[in-house]
Design a protein around this motif. Structure first.
Motif: not given
Length: 348
Positions: A64-76
């Protein structure tokens, strides 16, 4: 690449730290005591069942942290999978707190699996079979939580193999989540290795099984038969063999299939003279063989016919393990219980 390594290290350390904190909290919660007659009756009664919270929490927090920071967007797709796995983990935690019926668990698991399968755009019949398979593997991992380190080792090996498959498919976010799961399980195993101070409980085992099953489906969804089904079997051969062994054994003995007992693969390996760590290593080695086969099938390096050799080896192992006595009369049960206590004392 650097982010993946840093994220995995963070998940490992976070899971280890969370497990330590939850161990201290366990005596003040209902999860710090064993269920009467439950699967932990034959294990360390001082081990809490809060370990799964650390595994699911570390995996979800770092992802979740990676997605929130934009480093690794999780995608749908990967985001939906992680949310569905979180719902299954919550289900397992509630079941640890207050055991619920198998029907209620299966309904929730099937609902979560349906949400994930819907995004794969499989046909109705194929999608329904996929949901049933996910539910099967999810509960198979839960049943694997009967010996110190067993579920964690198999989960780490399988998650790493699927991580390689996801990377080869260009599914970067899914590969990251699987790497985080493997790292979190490794941090948890520091406390779950024999003699275990904490167990994954339903929360950790259901979370791991659901995430592994769904990831295996997603990385093979674009492949055609017979390679895709063969890869799915290879990746989950250990938990499948354990389920088959237990069901056949209990049916032959006239016992209820759903009742708990000390008749799984690890229990039989212990009766053959292996220690608890030795049984976990053997299961891990078997999982590595199956996972390697699954990865090779996924990459097209070998043909689907190879899975028949793997299935044959698993069948031979099940037949041989069926010969290990695990049931008997009261006197025999008491003798086996005394032997088990002596083994635990020796290992401690």
């Amino acid at each position: 690449m650097l982010y993946g390594i840093a994220a995995a290290a963070t998940a490992l350390l976070l899971a280890a730290a969370l497990t330590t904190a939850l161990r201290a909290l366990a005596p003040r919660t209902p999860l710090g005591a064993a269920r009467p007659g439950g699967r932990r009756a034959a294990r360390n009664r001082n081990a809490s069942r809060l370990g799964g919270v650390a595994v699911a929490g570390a995996t979800g927090l770092v992802a979740g942290t990676g997605a929130a920071t934009g480093l690794v967007p999780l995608g749908s797709t990967t985001g939906t999978l992680l949310l569905a796995a979180g719902a299954v983990a919550l289900l397992g935690l509630l079941d640890d707190l207050r055991p619920m019926g198998a029907r209620a668990r299966i309904i929730v698991e099937a609902g979560a699996a349906s949400v994930v399968v819907h995004g794969t755009h499989l046909g109705f019949l194929t999608g329904a079979l996929a949901v049933l398979w996910i539910v099967f593997v999810t509960n198979a991992f839960s049943l694997l939580d009967h010996s110190d380190g067993a579920m964690g080792v198999v989960g780490v090996v399988t998650a790493l193999g699927l991580c390689a498959c996801a990377g080869a498919e260009g599914l970067g976010p899914l590969a990251v989540v699987l790497g985080l799961l493997a790292a979190s399980l490794t941090g948890f195993l520091m406390h779950n290795w024999h003699p275990a101070r904490v167990t994954p409980g339903g929360c950790g085992s259901l979370f791991t099984g659901f995430l592994v099953a769904c990831a295996a489906l997603l990385v093979n969804a674009g492949h055609e038969a017979p390679e895709a089904p063969a890869a799915l079997f290879a990746l989950t051969v250990v938990v499948t063999a354990d389920i088959v062994l237990v069901v056949v054994s209990r049916r032959r003995a006239g016992r209820g299939v759903l009742r708990e007992g000390t008749d799984h693969i690890a229990h039989r390996l212990r009766r053959l003279g292996l220690t608890a760590p030795g049984a976990a290593v053997v299961l891990g080695a078997a999982a590595a063989l199956g996972t390697t086969t699954g990865v090779l099938l996924h990459r097209g390096a070998v043909g689907a016919s190879l899975v028949w050799w793997l299935g044959g080896a698993a069948l031979v192992a099940v037949v041989l393990l069926l010969r290990v006595p695990v049931y008997g009369g009261r006197r025999r049960v008491r003798r086996a219980e005394a032997e088990r206590v002596d083994l635990l004392r020796a290992d401690a």
